[in-house]
Design a protein around this motif. Structure first.
Motif, mmCIF file in Angstrom:
data_model
loop_
_atom_site.group_PDB
_atom_site.id
_atom_site.type_symbol
_atom_site.label_atom_id
_atom_site.label_comp_id
_atom_site.label_asym_id
_atom_site.label_seq_id
_atom_site.Cartn_x
_atom_site.Cartn_y
_atom_site.Cartn_z
ATOM 1 N N ALA A 10 0.850 -1.187 0.000
ATOM 2 C CA ALA A 10 0.000 0.000 0.000
ATOM 3 C C ALA A 10 0.887 1.239 0.000
ATOM 4 O O ALA A 10 1.983 1.240 0.567
ATOM 5 N N ASP A 11 0.430 2.296 -0.639
ATOM 6 C CA ASP A 11 1.210 3.530 -0.690
ATOM 7 C C ASP A 11 1.167 4.286 0.627
ATOM 8 O O ASP A 11 2.114 4.993 0.978
ATOM 9 N N PHE A 12 0.041 4.154 1.334
ATOM 10 C CA PHE A 12 -0.132 4.811 2.625
ATOM 11 C C PHE A 12 -0.890 3.890 3.566
ATOM 12 O O PHE A 12 -1.714 3.083 3.130
ATOM 13 N N VAL A 13 -0.622 4.041 4.853
ATOM 14 C CA VAL A 13 -1.436 3.436 5.898
ATOM 15 C C VAL A 13 -2.209 4.563 6.573
ATOM 16 O O VAL A 13 -1.615 5.564 6.992
ATOM 17 N N GLU A 14 -3.512 4.408 6.659
ATOM 18 C CA GLU A 14 -4.360 5.396 7.326
ATOM 19 C C GLU A 14 -4.594 4.957 8.761
ATOM 20 O O GLU A 14 -4.897 3.791 9.015
ATOM 21 N N ILE A 15 -4.419 5.890 9.708
ATOM 22 C CA ILE A 15 -4.591 5.570 11.126
ATOM 23 C C ILE A 15 -5.486 6.609 11.793
ATOM 24 O O ILE A 15 -5.839 7.628 11.188
ATOM 25 N N ASP A 16 -5.824 6.351 13.065
ATOM 26 C CA ASP A 16 -6.682 7.246 13.839
ATOM 27 C C ASP A 16 -5.972 7.599 15.147
ATOM 28 O O ASP A 16 -5.567 6.707 15.894
ATOM 29 N N VAL A 17 -5.849 8.881 15.421
ATOM 30 C CA VAL A 17 -5.083 9.336 16.571
ATOM 31 C C VAL A 17 -6.013 9.697 17.733
ATOM 32 O O VAL A 17 -6.886 10.564 17.604
ATOM 33 N N GLN A 18 -5.827 9.015 18.873
ATOM 34 C CA GLN A 18 -6.527 9.345 20.105
ATOM 35 C C GLN A 18 -5.515 9.451 21.249
ATOM 36 O O GLN A 18 -4.317 9.201 21.069
ATOM 37 N N ARG A 19 -6.027 9.797 22.446
ATOM 38 C CA ARG A 19 -5.147 10.026 23.587
ATOM 39 C C ARG A 19 -5.662 9.291 24.816
ATOM 40 O O ARG A 19 -6.864 9.320 25.117
ATOM 41 N N THR A 20 -4.760 8.646 25.533
ATOM 42 C CA THR A 20 -5.135 7.934 26.757
ATOM 43 C C THR A 20 -5.306 8.912 27.920
ATOM 44 O O THR A 20 -4.992 10.102 27.818
ATOM 45 N N LYS A 21 -5.775 8.378 29.028
ATOM 46 C CA LYS A 21 -5.978 9.180 30.238
ATOM 47 C C LYS A 21 -4.685 9.820 30.710
ATOM 48 O O LYS A 21 -4.688 10.953 31.238
ATOM 49 N N ASP A 22 -3.566 9.112 30.502
ATOM 50 C CA ASP A 22 -2.280 9.638 30.942
ATOM 51 C C ASP A 22 -1.453 10.235 29.811
ATOM 52 O O ASP A 22 -0.237 10.393 29.920
ATOM 53 N N GLY A 23 -2.125 10.590 28.704
ATOM 54 C CA GLY A 23 -1.478 11.407 27.688
ATOM 55 C C GLY A 23 -0.756 10.691 26.571
ATOM 56 O O GLY A 23 -0.106 11.347 25.750
#
Length: 276
Positions: free
Chosen positions: A56-69
């Motif tokens: 694949a030319d790109f991997v698409e991801i999703d960015v989130q944050r945990t309770k401790d950053g």
């Protein structure tokens, strides 16, 4: 264009009616949605590695944050659909990603829901994703639209700045971009890191006024394929932006989008396009 173009299957995991073949030109970028999520549990190391193997030319991801950053790669605002969180942490008042520490998230099984073969797959950090794709494929990162986050744009910009060598090399290779459903988040990220191509995701067809406004600061317009036609593709290109469509899993639709001249196809089955 003023920005870069974004951009062996497990047959038992393929949904009924999904073929493994789709003829496209070499001009369209193949973007693996949450990794190669048609053959491995989404957003896990297994899915990222499969996408790389399938070229694949790109991997698409999703960015989130945990309770401790800690910044993590996870799509849903809550954990129930793709992990065993309710078994491991019964009775919690909330199962949002942001209500768990990084150490707690690392105890979860994020693979068994998909197939027994992937039992024990873990949620991975954004830093781990960068390590996996660095020098191997591109990265298209979505800033989570989960409404309870504050400061996520700045945190993600800080994370990328902590990987400055990767960012510089990825930009030189036209292998990094960021996207968001939220106009304010996309604009804020663009202000923080203007050298990184920024795109706006849209489930609806953008209006002419919206497209003209976006063209003053955005590099990509990334609509759902169902609202995409030749007129939209041509107008986006006239305004100097790229267009990546999501989420395209049926080979006939892949060919149709390619024929329209889109710049990238976001798909759960990148192997259908790469034939790898």
């Amino acid at each position: 264009m003023r920005t870069a173009r974004i951009a062996a299957a497990l047959l038992l995991a393929l949904p009924l009616g999904v073929s493994t073949a789709a003829a496209t030109t070499d001009d369209v970028d193949v973007i693996a949605h949450r990794g190669s999520s048609g053959v491995a549990p989404e957003n896990t190391a297994a899915a990222v590695k499969a996408a790389i193997k399938q070229r694949a030319d790109f991997v698409e991801i999703d960015v989130q944050r945990t309770k401790d950053g800690k910044l993590v790669n996870f799509h849903d605002c809550t954990l129930q659909r793709t992990t065993d969180v309710e078994e491991r942490f019964p009775g919690r008042a909330s199962y949002r990603v942001s209500d768990f520490t990084w150490a707690e998230l690392r105890t979860l099984d994020a693979g068994s829901w998909f197939h027994d073969k992937f039992a024990g797959e873990q949620i991975i950090s954004v830093s781990t994703v960068i390590g996996l794709v660095d020098g191997k494929t591109g990265l298209l990162a979505e800033i989570s639209p989960c409404s309870h986050y504050e400061g996520l744009v700045d945190d993600f910009a800080d994370e990328l700045n902590a990987h400055a060598k990767y960012v510089d090399e990825a930009l030189a290779d036209q292998a990094l971009a960021v996207q968001s459903f939220e106009v304010d988040d996309a604009k804020a990220f663009n202000q923080r890191m203007p050298k990184i191509p920024i795109g706006l995701l849209d489930a609806d067809r953008p209006t002419e006024a919206e497209l003209v406004a976006l063209s003053t600061w955005a590099d990509q317009v990334n609509p759902q394929w169902t609202v995409t036609d030749a007129a939209l593709v041509n107008r986006v290109h006239q305004l100097g932006m790229d267009i990546n469509v999501w989420t395209v899993n049926e080979p006939g639709t892949m060919r149709r989008m390619d024929e329209l001249g889109v710049d990238g196809i976001i798909t759960d089955f990148p192997q259908s396009l790469t034939q790898r």
